[in-house]
Design a protein around this motif. Structure first.
Motif, PDB file in Angstrom:
ATOM      1  N   GLU A 154       4.619  69.877  51.920  1.00 48.87           N
ATOM      2  CA  GLU A 154       4.663  70.550  53.219  1.00 48.87           C
ATOM      3  C   GLU A 154       5.367  69.660  54.230  1.00 48.87           C
ATOM      4  O   GLU A 154       5.134  68.457  54.295  1.00 48.87           O
ATOM      5  CB  GLU A 154       3.256  70.886  53.695  1.00 48.87           C
ATOM      6  N   MET A 155       6.278  70.273  55.007  1.00 46.92           N
ATOM      7  CA  MET A 155       7.055  69.553  56.020  1.00 46.92           C
ATOM      8  C   MET A 155       6.874  70.226  57.369  1.00 46.92           C
ATOM      9  O   MET A 155       6.565  71.417  57.450  1.00 46.92           O
ATOM     10  CB  MET A 155       8.552  69.546  55.638  1.00 46.92           C
ATOM     11  N   MET A 156       7.092  69.461  58.442  1.00 53.53           N
ATOM     12  CA  MET A 156       7.069  70.005  59.797  1.00 53.53           C
ATOM     13  C   MET A 156       8.377  69.663  60.478  1.00 53.53           C
ATOM     14  O   MET A 156       8.799  68.503  60.483  1.00 53.53           O
ATOM     15  CB  MET A 156       5.890  69.428  60.598  1.00 53.53           C
ATOM     16  N   GLU A 157       9.062  70.669  61.007  1.00 52.38           N
ATOM     17  CA  GLU A 157      10.347  70.478  61.670  1.00 52.38           C
ATOM     18  C   GLU A 157      10.327  71.134  63.043  1.00 52.38           C
ATOM     19  O   GLU A 157       9.584  72.083  63.288  1.00 52.38           O
ATOM     20  CB  GLU A 157      11.485  71.089  60.840  1.00 52.38           C
ATOM     21  N   ASP A 158      11.152  70.590  63.941  1.00 54.63           N
ATOM     22  CA  ASP A 158      11.310  71.233  65.248  1.00 54.63           C
ATOM     23  C   ASP A 158      12.083  72.537  65.123  1.00 54.63           C
ATOM     24  O   ASP A 158      11.687  73.580  65.643  1.00 54.63           O
ATOM     25  CB  ASP A 158      12.036  70.296  66.229  1.00 54.63           C
ATOM     26  N   VAL A 159      13.241  72.476  64.451  1.00 55.28           N
ATOM     27  CA  VAL A 159      14.107  73.648  64.290  1.00 55.28           C
ATOM     28  C   VAL A 159      14.586  73.707  62.846  1.00 55.28           C
ATOM     29  O   VAL A 159      15.027  72.700  62.284  1.00 55.28           O
ATOM     30  CB  VAL A 159      15.332  73.593  65.223  1.00 55.28           C
ATOM     31  N   VAL A 160      14.500  74.885  62.248  1.00 53.82           N
ATOM     32  CA  VAL A 160      15.071  75.127  60.925  1.00 53.82           C
ATOM     33  C   VAL A 160      16.145  76.200  61.067  1.00 53.82           C
ATOM     34  O   VAL A 160      15.924  77.248  61.681  1.00 53.82           O
ATOM     35  CB  VAL A 160      14.006  75.572  59.909  1.00 53.82           C
ATOM     36  N   ILE A 161      17.319  75.926  60.496  1.00 51.61           N
ATOM     37  CA  ILE A 161      18.430  76.873  60.469  1.00 51.61           C
ATOM     38  C   ILE A 161      18.664  77.267  59.022  1.00 51.61           C
ATOM     39  O   ILE A 161      18.792  76.405  58.158  1.00 51.61           O
ATOM     40  CB  ILE A 161      19.708  76.247  61.058  1.00 51.61           C
ATOM     41  N   VAL A 162      18.720  78.547  58.752  1.00 51.97           N
ATOM     42  CA  VAL A 162      18.956  79.032  57.393  1.00 51.97           C
ATOM     43  C   VAL A 162      20.436  79.393  57.267  1.00 51.97           C
ATOM     44  O   VAL A 162      20.916  80.303  57.924  1.00 51.97           O
ATOM     45  CB  VAL A 162      18.081  80.250  57.066  1.00 51.97           C
ATOM     46  N   GLY A 163      21.149  78.669  56.420  1.00 49.02           N
ATOM     47  CA  GLY A 163      22.557  78.943  56.195  1.00 49.02           C
ATOM     48  C   GLY A 163      23.455  77.862  56.763  1.00 49.02           C
ATOM     49  O   GLY A 163      23.373  77.539  57.947  1.00 49.02           O
ATOM     50  N   ALA A 164      24.314  77.298  55.887  1.00 42.25           N
ATOM     51  CA  ALA A 164      25.234  76.240  56.320  1.00 42.25           C
ATOM     52  C   ALA A 164      26.667  76.753  56.377  1.00 42.25           C
ATOM     53  O   ALA A 164      27.605  76.073  55.981  1.00 42.25           O
ATOM     54  CB  ALA A 164      25.138  75.033  55.380  1.00 42.25           C
ATOM     55  N   GLY A 165      26.825  77.975  56.874  1.00 42.74           N
ATOM     56  CA  GLY A 165      28.152  78.503  57.156  1.00 42.74           C
ATOM     57  C   GLY A 165      28.592  78.080  58.548  1.00 42.74           C
ATOM     58  O   GLY A 165      28.053  77.142  59.142  1.00 42.74           O
ATOM     59  N   ILE A 166      29.567  78.786  59.100  1.00 46.69           N
ATOM     60  CA  ILE A 166      30.084  78.428  60.422  1.00 46.69           C
ATOM     61  C   ILE A 166      28.995  78.510  61.477  1.00 46.69           C
ATOM     62  O   ILE A 166      28.803  77.586  62.277  1.00 46.69           O
ATOM     63  CB  ILE A 166      31.273  79.337  60.790  1.00 46.69           C
ATOM     64  N   ALA A 167      28.255  79.626  61.503  1.00 47.36           N
ATOM     65  CA  ALA A 167      27.211  79.803  62.518  1.00 47.36           C
ATOM     66  C   ALA A 167      26.126  78.744  62.392  1.00 47.36           C
ATOM     67  O   ALA A 167      25.679  78.162  63.383  1.00 47.36           O
ATOM     68  CB  ALA A 167      26.611  81.195  62.424  1.00 47.36           C
ATOM     69  N   GLY A 168      25.680  78.481  61.157  1.00 43.41           N
ATOM     70  CA  GLY A 168      24.594  77.529  60.951  1.00 43.41           C
ATOM     71  C   GLY A 168      24.964  76.113  61.325  1.00 43.41           C
ATOM     72  O   GLY A 168      24.213  75.424  62.036  1.00 43.41           O
ATOM     73  N   LEU A 169      26.123  75.648  60.854  1.00 45.52           N
ATOM     74  CA  LEU A 169      26.542  74.280  61.174  1.00 45.52           C
ATOM     75  C   LEU A 169      26.842  74.124  62.655  1.00 45.52           C
ATOM     76  O   LEU A 169      26.496  73.111  63.269  1.00 45.52           O
ATOM     77  CB  LEU A 169      27.761  73.899  60.337  1.00 45.52           C
ATOM     78  N   ALA A 170      27.492  75.124  63.250  1.00 49.79           N
ATOM     79  CA  ALA A 170      27.805  75.047  64.680  1.00 49.79           C
ATOM     80  C   ALA A 170      26.533  75.019  65.511  1.00 49.79           C
ATOM     81  O   ALA A 170      26.445  74.293  66.514  1.00 49.79           O
ATOM     82  CB  ALA A 170      28.691  76.217  65.089  1.00 49.79           C
ATOM     83  N   THR A 171      25.534  75.804  65.118  1.00 51.49           N
ATOM     84  CA  THR A 171      24.259  75.795  65.845  1.00 51.49           C
ATOM     85  C   THR A 171      23.582  74.435  65.729  1.00 51.49           C
ATOM     86  O   THR A 171      23.032  73.913  66.705  1.00 51.49           O
ATOM     87  CB  THR A 171      23.343  76.902  65.307  1.00 51.49           C
ATOM     88  N   ALA A 172      23.625  73.833  64.547  1.00 49.90           N
ATOM     89  CA  ALA A 172      23.043  72.500  64.364  1.00 49.90           C
ATOM     90  C   ALA A 172      23.761  71.468  65.225  1.00 49.90           C
ATOM     91  O   ALA A 172      23.122  70.575  65.806  1.00 49.90           O
ATOM     92  CB  ALA A 172      23.112  72.096  62.891  1.00 49.90           C
ATOM     93  N   VAL A 173      25.092  71.581  65.330  1.00 49.83           N
ATOM     94  CA  VAL A 173      25.858  70.653  66.177  1.00 49.83           C
ATOM     95  C   VAL A 173      25.487  70.858  67.645  1.00 49.83           C
ATOM     96  O   VAL A 173      25.300  69.889  68.401  1.00 49.83           O
ATOM     97  CB  VAL A 173      27.370  70.838  65.967  1.00 49.83           C
ATOM     98  N   ALA A 174      25.381  72.120  68.060  1.00 44.31           N
ATOM     99  CA  ALA A 174      25.007  72.405  69.453  1.00 44.31           C
ATOM    100  C   ALA A 174      23.643  71.806  69.789  1.00 44.31           C
ATOM    101  O   ALA A 174      23.456  71.197  70.853  1.00 44.31           O
ATOM    102  CB  ALA A 174      24.998  73.914  69.693  1.00 44.31           C
TER     103      ALA A 174
END
Length: 345
Positions: free
Chosen positions: A2-22
């Protein structure tokens, strides 16, 4: 496990990676879950319009791409059956990022440019979602993600960037995308010694308006929010816009809460993001569909008149105003804000 994260993004396409960078730019670490074994490089190339370059400016990535991709100044639309050719001039302004105009880039190069901005452990490959749940914790809702390998991840925010067949979108209750009855093919040729050509190009919204695009601290972005036909070339650009807008609203919440992600405040940040993007996305989906309908409507005299006599001659150039929208900047964060962004409340 079990893990705890602040934000999880599903998908490492353009939207996912760009959101992680933002989110990184506003001091928030996100874990990106990608079901494939590496970056998805499907699709040889895509055309990015000024709105996309403005978003890449906000993300701090555009400088990696502009030196290697030339501007496109003109397009040609050919009616294959009749042989008629319409010229389309692309407006290029000279104010800041908008002056970067229209460029066609390799999708893989764009993905790599975004991924390079993230810590090496930000993307977790071969991560396949099994179940999404929500539970109350401290009076606020958190997302519980169960992976097929038995891992459970609890997150204060969940953003689905997992494409047109989004698991997160289905969990939110969004309808499946409707097939438009047409498709597009983009080819890419590499001329190692140069080509000598001029820089010219030869060539559905109700769920977005009325659908539930968020639920508490869970939302979607990119194709998971607004699948659209390819006729305006805005799939990638609108995904980059999504990333900046959701990053801005989450960043403002973090800034206002002393550098902390407060689950109870995330629902408002997500809701504000959805309100800002809903009508923009619906308008792009509608405009793209209508552009394709006019273009592929056949040779009936009325359709031909609308297409050749009005649309391409008078409207297509003006519709480029859609692609000059500035999605805004990310909030400036102090070092203190960024140092405390990962604390749990």
């Amino acid at each position: 496990m079990e893990m705890m994260e602040d934000v999880v993004i599903v998908g490492a396409g353009i939207a996912g990676l760009a959101t992680a960078v933002a989110l990184k730019r506003v001091g928030v670490r996100a874990l990106v879950l990608e079901r494939s074994e590496g970056l998805r490089a499907t699709g040889a190339a895509l055309t990015l319009y000024p709105n996309a370059w403005l978003a890449l400016d906000a993300l701090g990535v555009s400088h990696k791409l502009t030196p290697i991709y030339a501007l496109t100044s003109m397009g040609y639309v050919t009616n294959v059956s009749a042989g008629d050719v319409q010229q389309v001039h692309f407006r290029v302004a000279n104010n800041g990022g908008d002056g970067q105009g229209i460029r066609t880039v390799h999708r893989k190069v764009l993905l790599e440019a975004l991924a390079e901005e993230l810590p090496v452990d930000s993307i977790q490959f071969s991560s396949k979602l099994a179940v999404i749940e929500s539970e109350e914790q401290g009076g606020a809702s958190i997302a519980v993600i169960h992976l097929e390998d038995g891992t459970t991840i609890k997150s204060k925010v969940l953003i689905g960037c997992d494409g047109v067949n989004s698991v997160v979108a289905r969990w939110l209750g969004l309808a499946e995308p409707v097939h438009s009855g047409r498709s597009a093919v983009r080819g890419l040729a590499v001329f190692s010694q140069g080509h000598g050509f001029k820089q010219e190009v030869h060539q559905q919204p109700w769920g977005i308006i009325f659908g539930k695009l968020s639920k508490g601290n869970v939302t979607v972005a990119g194709d998971a929010m607004h699948p659209m036909t390819p006729d305006l070339g805005q799939g990638g650009g609108s995904s980059l816009e999504d990333a900046v807008v959701v990053g801005r609203h989450i960043g403002n919440s973090v800034k206002n809460n002393g550098g902390l992600i407060v689950p109870g405040d995330m629902a408002k940040a997500i809701d504000d993001y959805v309100k800002e993007r809903r009508w923009r996305a619906a308008f792009l989906v509608t405009g793209s569909y209508l552009a394709g309908w006019v273009h592929l409507g056949g040779d009936k005299w009325l359709v031909k008149f609308l297409r050749d006599g009005i649309f391409y001659k008078y409207l297509f150039g003006r519709i480029s105003g859609l692609v000059h929208k500035d999605c805004g900047k990310l909030p400036a964060m102090s070092f203190g804000d960024m140092d405390h962004s990962s604390k749990k409340d």
